[in-house]
Design an enzyme around this catalytic site. Sequence first.
Site, PDB file in Angstrom:
ATOM      1  CE  LYS A  47      -3.907  -2.254   0.145  1.00  0.00           C
ATOM      2  NZ  LYS A  47      -4.831  -2.269  -1.002  1.00  0.00           N
ATOM      3  CB  SER A 261      -3.632 -10.872   2.369  1.00  0.00           C
ATOM      4  OG  SER A 261      -2.466 -10.071   2.403  1.00  0.00           O
TER       5      SER A 261
END
Length: 300
Positions: A47, A261
């Site tokens: 991110k 994830s």
Amino acid sequence: MTYRTIEAVIGNTSLVELVRLPDETIRARNNVILGKLEGNNPAGSVKDRAALSMVRGAEQRGRIRPGDVLIEATSGNTGIALAMVAALRGYRMVLLMPEDVSEERCRSMAAYGAEIILTPAKGGMECARDIAAQMEQEGRGIVLDQFSNPDNPLAHYEGTGPEIWRETQGRVTHFVSAMGTTGTIVGVSRFLKEQNSTVQIVGVQPDEGSRIPGIRKWADGYLPAFFEPSRIDRTESVGQATAEAAARRLAAIEGIFCGISAGGACAVAMRIAREVENATIVFVICDRGDRYLSTGAFPA
């Protein structure tokens, strides 16, 4: 001399081959599995790319300037990344997130000076997004909105995708990514498909009832605005237990200490590697495992 700032080291992360996890079936099929180490970004996740891209884009369009208050709904990594970028570029950062996110992520955001507002866990990210939008309407700050901002996938079209193509010398055949905001998979798909339309793009979603940080299956009213289903060739579901087990195996067998994830994406990459031949499969290792120690995913 001119020295680099922290934002200059965002991106250009390493691509590493799994050497011990692939079993005899995968080796016999002459497949290679590669992980993109996004935890090596300065704020610790993929991110970082989108956060810097969104802030820069808003600055270039004159929408924000240093001293402004930025507001964002997040489940963790985007908030940490935005808090870092806000700190180094002179913004105040207000982050809204469900109260059940990991303690490590909360503390990381606070370390960068962000104000944290916890929203009801039962409302999930949808509730956090609604409250952020309401705060902006009340004039309390500016929402960059990772779920609709085209600068999110642009970061991966301009950065992550070209890096994968270059590092595999154009050999990549499959790209596997967890789907949260879908910025990573949309941006990378756009670039890789322009280079070779036969590259298979595989999205990873959670099984019904699974809660995997960074992987979501959105209700229709909350689908990211830039999500393009046509850019995804295949969607695979993964369970929470499977994702956590894969993350533990990556750490204990490959020496890659990553988030849950990434474990889910790895499990799907392994699944594909047992089906195809002569493939170069790249999956995204979104962040580092130390961000999830309090969740119980990595028991002592």
